[in-house]
Design a protein around this motif. Structure first.
Motif, PDB file in Angstrom:
ATOM      1  N   ALA A  13     -28.444  60.127-113.191  1.00 29.89           N
ATOM      2  CA  ALA A  13     -28.993  60.648-112.198  1.00 29.89           C
ATOM      3  C   ALA A  13     -30.456  60.820-112.656  1.00 29.89           C
ATOM      4  O   ALA A  13     -31.384  60.699-111.642  1.00 29.89           O
ATOM      5  CB  ALA A  13     -28.526  62.012-111.635  1.00 29.89           C
ATOM      6  N   CYS A  14     -30.855  61.051-113.743  1.00 33.51           N
ATOM      7  CA  CYS A  14     -32.261  61.283-113.995  1.00 33.51           C
ATOM      8  C   CYS A  14     -32.809  60.127-114.119  1.00 33.51           C
ATOM      9  O   CYS A  14     -34.017  59.929-113.502  1.00 33.51           O
ATOM     10  CB  CYS A  14     -32.108  61.749-115.369  1.00 33.51           C
ATOM     11  N   VAL A  15     -32.238  59.041-114.535  1.00 35.70           N
ATOM     12  CA  VAL A  15     -32.718  57.627-114.438  1.00 35.70           C
ATOM     13  C   VAL A  15     -33.172  57.155-112.986  1.00 35.70           C
ATOM     14  O   VAL A  15     -34.079  56.443-112.494  1.00 35.70           O
ATOM     15  CB  VAL A  15     -31.817  56.718-115.213  1.00 35.70           C
ATOM     16  N   SER A  16     -32.086  57.557-112.217  1.00 34.51           N
ATOM     17  CA  SER A  16     -32.145  57.011-110.660  1.00 34.51           C
ATOM     18  C   SER A  16     -33.402  57.499-110.207  1.00 34.51           C
ATOM     19  O   SER A  16     -34.143  56.822-109.293  1.00 34.51           O
ATOM     20  CB  SER A  16     -31.147  57.492-110.024  1.00 34.51           C
ATOM     21  N   GLY A  50     -27.794  62.992-107.519  1.00 38.86           N
ATOM     22  CA  GLY A  50     -26.900  64.169-107.975  1.00 38.86           C
ATOM     23  C   GLY A  50     -25.387  63.498-108.135  1.00 38.86           C
ATOM     24  O   GLY A  50     -25.217  62.350-107.821  1.00 38.86           O
ATOM     25  N   LEU A  51     -24.628  64.368-108.339  1.00 38.46           N
ATOM     26  CA  LEU A  51     -23.170  64.107-108.394  1.00 38.46           C
ATOM     27  C   LEU A  51     -22.540  64.219-106.959  1.00 38.46           C
ATOM     28  O   LEU A  51     -22.723  65.338-106.776  1.00 38.46           O
ATOM     29  CB  LEU A  51     -22.489  64.801-109.408  1.00 38.46           C
ATOM     30  N   ALA A  52     -21.877  63.318-106.409  1.00 41.18           N
ATOM     31  CA  ALA A  52     -21.109  63.503-105.174  1.00 41.18           C
ATOM     32  C   ALA A  52     -20.430  64.495-105.141  1.00 41.18           C
ATOM     33  O   ALA A  52     -19.932  65.114-104.237  1.00 41.18           O
ATOM     34  CB  ALA A  52     -20.662  62.119-104.621  1.00 41.18           C
ATOM     35  N   ALA A  88     -32.768  66.458-111.125  1.00 41.10           N
ATOM     36  CA  ALA A  88     -31.593  65.881-110.778  1.00 41.10           C
ATOM     37  C   ALA A  88     -30.361  65.877-111.803  1.00 41.10           C
ATOM     38  O   ALA A  88     -29.305  65.779-111.416  1.00 41.10           O
ATOM     39  CB  ALA A  88     -31.747  64.195-111.021  1.00 41.10           C
ATOM     40  N   CYS A  89     -30.803  66.339-113.014  1.00 42.61           N
ATOM     41  CA  CYS A  89     -29.426  66.342-114.177  1.00 42.61           C
ATOM     42  C   CYS A  89     -28.571  67.286-113.590  1.00 42.61           C
ATOM     43  O   CYS A  89     -28.695  68.631-113.529  1.00 42.61           O
ATOM     44  CB  CYS A  89     -30.071  66.774-115.214  1.00 42.61           C
TER      45      CYS A  89
END
Ligand code: SF4
Ligand code: SF4
Ligand code: FES
Lengths: 294, 324
Positions: free
Chosen positions: B153-156, B72-74, B217-218
């Motif tokens: 994030a999605c790729v992670s 996710g975005l911090a 995740a996105c």
């Protein structure tokens, strides 16, 4: 306590040990089940990629049947659970869509209000039945057994369709239940990942890599077995484990148990009645450890 | 508020070259984001902590990382929400990409895949005299997918990329859909045949397991998996159905449309194709093992009650499938 029961296709097909095991433990628990012989397959997300409307209509139809009986709907498969919850989510957020679906159901005399919440047996036991009521029935606690939880994608994601916000305890429900039955929880990274079943016939190498990764991770952490509320995960993790092991060039040998089976064992039901002899990965060493005999 | 940030650190220049966890107990404002806690650590506690960030408001896509095991975005995650009951937040670099240092990963793989899907319009029909004119409605549905900020994030968290770096992955496939669903792309009818053909290949749209990690995740609601499902629908409609993925979907729908439930014995056979003898033989060991354990699905597939209604419904809804 009574539910409309939606066993899904796989519990009577590829995993024929699941359906009787689930019925048996529900009977012992005093959970009454009413089946819906006209209910169709949920589509498993596969049908939805070709024709979402057809899939959603069939699921609305099943939920309308439960609604007509005035009963809650019980599932025993993570995939059925998630696919139905997603269909519900779409219908609830778009009333025109629900209306369109209802126009197709009218011919069969059915109407769906959008108000049914399909619930997996796992959630029912914790939220509706209650662990305090379950505990006295646990006559053979699974002490000493080390069990790794494996959820199956559809029962954990996407959270907004699954009511996780209102029920955050669902995210750890499998661990909660394993611990309540007296076993030790083996936590591992793969527990909410994908088993690889959906791509088994499409990219077998990747699918086997997923089976190998998760089962060996749990095994290496000392798990005696893995427990899953999803028969599709079971098909891949159990049925294809020998193939995954040979692709990974290592032995694995981790028995995969269905959720109702561990509950049954803890209630003293014989492994045979629970269908443990039908698994591909040998469950005998596990039963010996448990002192339940083979 | 007091909390502990547990950071997975990695320094390529230190020996041994091993990632390790480090705990930072800090005190910070109630409204702080996870990014604020990391910046606080870097500025007040340990200046060697490396991370990427810029906008601090979920726009630039720099600060994607794993927070408590999920990407996710911090800067979009509140520390108070991420903290567990012991006041702990676990932060790791994004997955599926090589770590450069601490929370900084190398995004080459991410960008390579975006480039691979040719993220620009490729119209094939005759060029219009002036600009392309498209009705509003034909573009509105693309607003969701164009919201992508390329954060990775999605790729992670993609389960397939974890075992197979050859897979195009969620961000690139969602980007591909942004063009296949654009009425200006492709032939005069707006069908992007060439793209759909390529995307049906090995490593493309059919390799996704539908695990939903990318949707979860996105941070921008792009829902890559849903776009991949839409790509599959487009590909089948455009006639690219000579592959296991498409056959699997068609056979599944057929089976349910005909009997109301899934014929598990027939499905794998129809998926690989009835004439594909080597693949069919490959099923034998597993089938035999199942047979000896009393695990094979019933040989005679039974219809559900009132199957006639389902058949009619299938017929009706297959004929009136909505167009792109
Ligand atoms: S749904 Fe598909 S693309 Fe998305 S994370 Fe899972 S496998 Fe990857
Ligand atoms: S699709 Fe979402 S998660 Fe993936 S790169 Fe774009 S914004 Fe990030
Ligand atoms: S810092 Fe820009 S998205 Fe987080």
């Amino acid at each position: 306590m009574k539910y409309a029961f939606y066993p899904g296709c796989v519990s009577r097909g590829g995993c024929p040990e699941l359906y009787p095991a689930a019925k048996l433990i529900c009977q012992r628990l005093g959970i009454e089940l009413e089946e819906m012989p006209a209910a169709a397959c949920c589509g498993a997300g596969v049908m939805q990629e070709k024709n979402q409307l057809f899939g959603d209509t069939l699921n609305a139809r099943t939920m309308a049947m439960a609604e007509k009986k005035g009963l809650g709907l019980m599932t025993i498969c993570s995939t059925c659970q998630g696919v139905m919850a997603q269909a519900n989510h779409r219908m609830k957020s778009d009333s025109a869509y629900l209306e369109k679906i209802n126009s197709n159901l009218a011919e069969e005399g059915l109407h769906y209000s959008g108000g049914v919440q399909p619930k997996h047996l796992l959630w029912i036991l914790i939220e509706d039945y209650g662990l305090d009521k379950l505990m006295p029935l646990v006559t053979k606690p699974l002490r000493g057994l080390r069990l790794a939880p494996f959820y199956g994608c559809y029962i954990v994601r996407p959270t907004e369709a699954l009511g996780i916000e209102e029920h955050p305890e669902r995210q750890t429900s499998l661990e909660t239940l394993i611990a309540a039955l007296g076993a030790t929880v083996i936590d591992f990274e793969g527990k909410t990942r994908c088993c690889g079943f959906p791509i088994l016939t499409i990219n077998e190498k990747n699918s086997m890599a997923m089976v190998g990764k998760h089962t060996s991770e749990a095994k290496d952490l000392g798990a005696d077995a893995m427990v899953t509320p999803c028969p599709l995960c079971h098909l891949n993790l159990d049925g294809y484990q020998p193939k995954a092991a040979s692709q990974a060039h290592r032995p694995i040998g981790l028995p995969i148990l269905h959720l109702p089976q561990i509950i049954g064992l803890a209630m003293g039901i014989s492994p045979k009645e629970l269908g443990l002899q039908r698994h591909i990965v040998n469950t005998k060493p596990l039963l010996v450890k448990l002192g339940a005999g083979g | 508020m007091d909390l502990t940030v547990r950071v997975k650190r990695f320094n390529p220049e230190a020996e041994p070259r091993q990632p390790y966890w480090q705990d930072f107990p800090i005190s910070i404002d109630e409204n702080a984001t996870v990014l604020d806690t990391l910046i606080h650590i870097r500025e007040m506690v340990d200046g060697t902590l490396s991370l990427r960030c810029s906008c601090r408001s979920a726009i630039c896509g720099s600060c994607a990382m794993r927070i408590n095991g999920h990407a996710g975005l911090a800067c979009k995650t509140k520390a108070s929400d991420a903290m567990d009951k012991d006041g702990m937040i676990k932060v790791e670099p994004a997955g599926n990409m090589p770590v450069v240092k601490d929370l900084v990963v190398n995004l080459d793989l991410f960008w390579r895949k975006i480039v691979q899907v040719e993220p620009f319009l490729k119209p094939q029909g005759p060029e219009p005299e002036a600009e392309y004119v498209v009705p509003n409605e034909a573009m509105m549905h693309l607003s969701g997918v164009t919201a992508c900020i390329m954060c990775g994030a999605c790729v992670s968290d993609c389960t397939v990329l974890e075992v197979d770096p050859n897979f195009l992955g969620p961000a690139a496939l969602a980007k591909a859909y942004r063009f296949t669903a654009d009425p200006r792309d492709g032939d005069g009818e707006g069908v992007s045949r060439e793209r759909l053909r390529k995307l049906s290949d090995y490593g493309g749209m059919w390799d996704c397991t539908r695990c939903g990690e990318c949707v979860q995740a996105c941070p921008k609601g792009v829902a890559p998996m849903d776009r991949i499902m839409a790509l599959r629908e487009q590909a089948i409609k455009a006639g690219f159905d000579n592959n296991n993925g498409a056959r699997h979907t068609e056979a599944f729908t057929e089976s349910v449309g005909h009997s109301g439930s899934l014929n598990e014995l027939q499905l794998p056979v129809k998926t690989v194709g009835i004439t594909n003898i080597p693949a069919l033989l490959g099923f034998l060991p597993v089938g035999l093992r199942a047979l000896t354990h009393g695990k094979l699905p019933p040989l005679v597939h039974k219809n559900i009650a009132n199957v006639e209604f389902v058949r009619k419904l299938h017929h009706k809804l297959e004929e009136h499938q909505p167009e792109k």
